[in-house]
Design a protein around this motif. Structure first.
Motif, PDB file in Angstrom:
ATOM      1  N   ILE A  53       0.829  -1.207   0.000  1.00  0.00           N
ATOM      2  CA  ILE A  53       0.000   0.000   0.000  1.00  0.00           C
ATOM      3  C   ILE A  53       0.863   1.256   0.000  1.00  0.00           C
ATOM      4  O   ILE A  53       0.550   2.245  -0.674  1.00  0.00           O
ATOM      5  N   LYS A  54       1.969   1.223   0.726  1.00  0.00           N
ATOM      6  CA  LYS A  54       2.896   2.362   0.710  1.00  0.00           C
ATOM      7  C   LYS A  54       3.439   2.563  -0.702  1.00  0.00           C
ATOM      8  O   LYS A  54       3.557   3.702  -1.189  1.00  0.00           O
ATOM      9  N   ARG A  55       3.733   1.478  -1.357  1.00  0.00           N
ATOM     10  CA  ARG A  55       4.230   1.532  -2.738  1.00  0.00           C
ATOM     11  C   ARG A  55       3.169   2.135  -3.665  1.00  0.00           C
ATOM     12  O   ARG A  55       3.487   2.944  -4.544  1.00  0.00           O
ATOM     13  N   ASP A  60       0.806   7.022  -6.513  1.00  0.00           N
ATOM     14  CA  ASP A  60      -0.521   7.623  -6.684  1.00  0.00           C
ATOM     15  C   ASP A  60      -1.478   6.657  -7.386  1.00  0.00           C
ATOM     16  O   ASP A  60      -2.232   7.041  -8.283  1.00  0.00           O
ATOM     17  N   ILE A  61      -1.440   5.396  -6.971  1.00  0.00           N
ATOM     18  CA  ILE A  61      -2.311   4.353  -7.520  1.00  0.00           C
ATOM     19  C   ILE A  61      -3.392   4.039  -6.494  1.00  0.00           C
ATOM     20  O   ILE A  61      -3.090   3.780  -5.328  1.00  0.00           O
ATOM     21  N   ASP A  62      -4.667   4.062  -6.927  1.00  0.00           N
ATOM     22  CA  ASP A  62      -5.742   3.782  -5.974  1.00  0.00           C
ATOM     23  C   ASP A  62      -6.783   2.810  -6.521  1.00  0.00           C
ATOM     24  O   ASP A  62      -7.892   2.718  -6.003  1.00  0.00           O
ATOM     25  N   SER A  63      -6.437   2.070  -7.572  1.00  0.00           N
ATOM     26  CA  SER A  63      -7.364   1.071  -8.105  1.00  0.00           C
ATOM     27  C   SER A  63      -6.572  -0.115  -8.629  1.00  0.00           C
ATOM     28  O   SER A  63      -5.385   0.012  -8.967  1.00  0.00           O
ATOM     29  N   PHE A  64      -7.242  -1.273  -8.703  1.00  0.00           N
ATOM     30  CA  PHE A  64      -6.554  -2.450  -9.212  1.00  0.00           C
ATOM     31  C   PHE A  64      -6.235  -2.291 -10.696  1.00  0.00           C
ATOM     32  O   PHE A  64      -5.202  -2.773 -11.171  1.00  0.00           O
ATOM     33  N   LEU A  67      -3.149  -0.399 -10.863  1.00  0.00           N
ATOM     34  CA  LEU A  67      -2.057  -1.235 -10.372  1.00  0.00           C
ATOM     35  C   LEU A  67      -1.593  -2.185 -11.473  1.00  0.00           C
ATOM     36  O   LEU A  67      -0.389  -2.368 -11.684  1.00  0.00           O
ATOM     37  N   GLN A  68      -2.548  -2.769 -12.192  1.00  0.00           N
ATOM     38  CA  GLN A  68      -2.193  -3.641 -13.313  1.00  0.00           C
ATOM     39  C   GLN A  68      -1.484  -2.866 -14.423  1.00  0.00           C
ATOM     40  O   GLN A  68      -0.545  -3.363 -15.040  1.00  0.00           O
ATOM     41  N   ARG A  69      -1.940  -1.641 -14.648  1.00  0.00           N
ATOM     42  CA  ARG A  69      -1.418  -0.852 -15.760  1.00  0.00           C
ATOM     43  C   ARG A  69      -0.007  -0.325 -15.485  1.00  0.00           C
ATOM     44  O   ARG A  69       0.852  -0.350 -16.367  1.00  0.00           O
ATOM     45  N   PHE A  70       0.224   0.132 -14.252  1.00  0.00           N
ATOM     46  CA  PHE A  70       1.483   0.818 -13.967  1.00  0.00           C
ATOM     47  C   PHE A  70       2.453   0.027 -13.090  1.00  0.00           C
ATOM     48  O   PHE A  70       3.616   0.399 -12.975  1.00  0.00           O
ATOM     49  N   ASP A  71       1.958  -1.032 -12.461  1.00  0.00           N
ATOM     50  CA  ASP A  71       2.830  -1.805 -11.572  1.00  0.00           C
ATOM     51  C   ASP A  71       2.360  -3.260 -11.585  1.00  0.00           C
ATOM     52  O   ASP A  71       1.756  -3.742 -10.634  1.00  0.00           O
ATOM     53  N   ASP A 148     -10.239   4.527  -1.337  1.00  0.00           N
ATOM     54  CA  ASP A 148     -10.042   3.336  -2.161  1.00  0.00           C
ATOM     55  C   ASP A 148      -8.882   2.473  -1.686  1.00  0.00           C
ATOM     56  O   ASP A 148      -8.927   1.250  -1.784  1.00  0.00           O
ATOM     57  N   LEU A 149      -7.826   3.104  -1.180  1.00  0.00           N
ATOM     58  CA  LEU A 149      -6.661   2.331  -0.762  1.00  0.00           C
ATOM     59  C   LEU A 149      -6.960   1.422   0.420  1.00  0.00           C
ATOM     60  O   LEU A 149      -6.307   0.398   0.590  1.00  0.00           O
ATOM     61  N   SER A 150      -7.944   1.781   1.244  1.00  0.00           N
ATOM     62  CA  SER A 150      -8.260   0.927   2.387  1.00  0.00           C
ATOM     63  C   SER A 150      -8.746  -0.440   1.933  1.00  0.00           C
ATOM     64  O   SER A 150      -8.616  -1.428   2.652  1.00  0.00           O
ATOM     65  N   TYR A 151      -9.313  -0.514   0.714  1.00  0.00           N
ATOM     66  CA  TYR A 151      -9.783  -1.793   0.195  1.00  0.00           C
ATOM     67  C   TYR A 151      -8.631  -2.770  -0.041  1.00  0.00           C
ATOM     68  O   TYR A 151      -8.852  -3.969  -0.168  1.00  0.00           O
ATOM     69  N   PHE A 152      -7.414  -2.270  -0.124  1.00  0.00           N
ATOM     70  CA  PHE A 152      -6.258  -3.123  -0.384  1.00  0.00           C
ATOM     71  C   PHE A 152      -5.588  -3.588   0.912  1.00  0.00           C
ATOM     72  O   PHE A 152      -4.555  -4.242   0.865  1.00  0.00           O
ATOM     73  N   SER A 153      -6.159  -3.236   2.050  1.00  0.00           N
ATOM     74  CA  SER A 153      -5.570  -3.638   3.324  1.00  0.00           C
ATOM     75  C   SER A 153      -5.896  -5.094   3.630  1.00  0.00           C
ATOM     76  O   SER A 153      -6.871  -5.654   3.121  1.00  0.00           O
ATOM     77  N   MET A 154      -5.084  -5.699   4.478  1.00  0.00           N
ATOM     78  CA  MET A 154      -5.333  -7.080   4.876  1.00  0.00           C
ATOM     79  C   MET A 154      -6.685  -7.201   5.561  1.00  0.00           C
ATOM     80  O   MET A 154      -7.429  -8.166   5.336  1.00  0.00           O
ATOM     81  N   GLU A 155      -7.025  -6.189   6.396  1.00  0.00           N
ATOM     82  CA  GLU A 155      -8.279  -6.250   7.134  1.00  0.00           C
ATOM     83  C   GLU A 155      -9.483  -6.282   6.197  1.00  0.00           C
ATOM     84  O   GLU A 155     -10.425  -7.045   6.396  1.00  0.00           O
ATOM     85  N   TYR A 156      -9.444  -5.443   5.159  1.00  0.00           N
ATOM     86  CA  TYR A 156     -10.585  -5.393   4.250  1.00  0.00           C
ATOM     87  C   TYR A 156     -10.711  -6.674   3.436  1.00  0.00           C
ATOM     88  O   TYR A 156     -11.809  -7.206   3.252  1.00  0.00           O
ATOM     89  N   ILE A 157      -9.596  -7.169   2.935  1.00  0.00           N
ATOM     90  CA  ILE A 157      -9.665  -8.383   2.127  1.00  0.00           C
ATOM     91  C   ILE A 157     -10.102  -9.570   2.987  1.00  0.00           C
ATOM     92  O   ILE A 157     -10.903 -10.410   2.561  1.00  0.00           O
ATOM     93  N   ALA A 158      -9.613  -9.624   4.225  1.00  0.00           N
ATOM     94  CA  ALA A 158     -10.051 -10.680   5.140  1.00  0.00           C
ATOM     95  C   ALA A 158     -11.540 -10.543   5.450  1.00  0.00           C
ATOM     96  O   ALA A 158     -12.260 -11.540   5.578  1.00  0.00           O
TER      97      ALA A 158
END
Length: 252
Positions: A53-55, A60-64, A67-71, A148-158
């Motif tokens: 998430i820090k990365r 300045d990436i906030d969507s999957f 993330l696919q497009r730039f990283d 949007d970034l909170s959706y990528f946290s372990m807590e949200y995915i769990a």
């Protein structure tokens, strides 16, 4: 709301430590113990999530999609982490309602519970993740303005993985929640779609709108759609999909 505060709000909601509509706090020692054990067991993977998430923040990436497009490597890391993430230890049947501001999530929840517990009105009324208990199930009202970034946290995915069903509420187009759909597809979680406020669509346009929504699903190549319900939470009896939805949730 930062991704970190968003994740913290989620944990508090599941623990029952956020103010409910009656202004009281709920404490479940057993669930607290379960979550603490969950976090302890997943300390290593939690650190990897935070690093990812820090990365994303730095880029300045906030969507999957981005993330696919730039990283692409980052996207692969997320998918791998999600596959390694265990569901949160939630008891019973739990249903999460996700959607933008004013899509009617709170109204839907009130109708399902049979009481006016969730605050409704113009604009964003849900500021925190709110749990509401029904007869043998719990409904979660997810804020429409969550970062949007909170959706990528372990807590949200769990949390997502622990839900009995993930219900995405829209009013006119799949594009309202593309970011969420893409992420759920990426981590291989299925979901249901509610098209709410269908009573506001002109009678002669309703079949056309149904075709449009279904075509958008095909065009967007969504993979995890279970059901699509066209309803009016304000007038539940107006459309048969309301009963179809209740039957599904009741027997889930």
């Amino acid at each position: 709301m930062s991704w970190l505060s968003g994740a913290a709000a989620l944990v508090n909601a599941i623990l029952g430590n956020i103010p409910m509509m009656n202004k009281k706090y709920v404490h479940d020692p057993k669930l607290v113990e379960q979550l603490q054990q969950f976090q302890k067991q997943n300390a290593d993977i939690l650190a990897k999530y935070n690093e990812l998430i820090k990365r994303m923040e730095d880029q300045d990436i906030d969507s999957f999609e981005d993330l696919q497009r730039f990283d692409r490597k980052g996207a692969e890391v997320l998918i791998r982490l999600a596959s390694q993430t265990a569901p949160l230890p939630m008891q019973g049947r739990n249903f999460g309602f996700f959607g933008l501001t004013s899509t009617g999530k709170s109204t839907i929840i009130n109708k399902l519970i049979g009481k006016n517990l969730a605050e409704v009105g113009a604009g964003e009324t849900t500021q925190e993740i709110q749990p509401y208990d029904g007869q043998g199930y719990r409904l979660y009202d997810i804020p429409g303005r969550n970062d949007d970034l909170s959706y990528f946290s372990m807590e949200y995915i769990a949390f997502w993985k622990a839900l009995t069903a993930r219900i995405i509420v829209i009013t006119s187009t799949i594009k309202e929640m593309t970011k969420v759909f893409r992420l759920l597809d990426a981590i291989q979680l299925r979901y249901d779609i509610i098209v709410n406020k269908f009573d506001l669509v002109n009678l002669e346009e309703r079949e056309k709108v149904k075709v449009q929504i279904k075509q958008e699903i095909i065009n967007c190549k969504l993979q995890g759609v279970n059901h699509i319900w066209f309803i009016s939470a304000e007038n539940p009896r107006q459309f048969p999909d309301w009963i179809n939805m209740i039957d599904y949730l009741t027997n889930k």
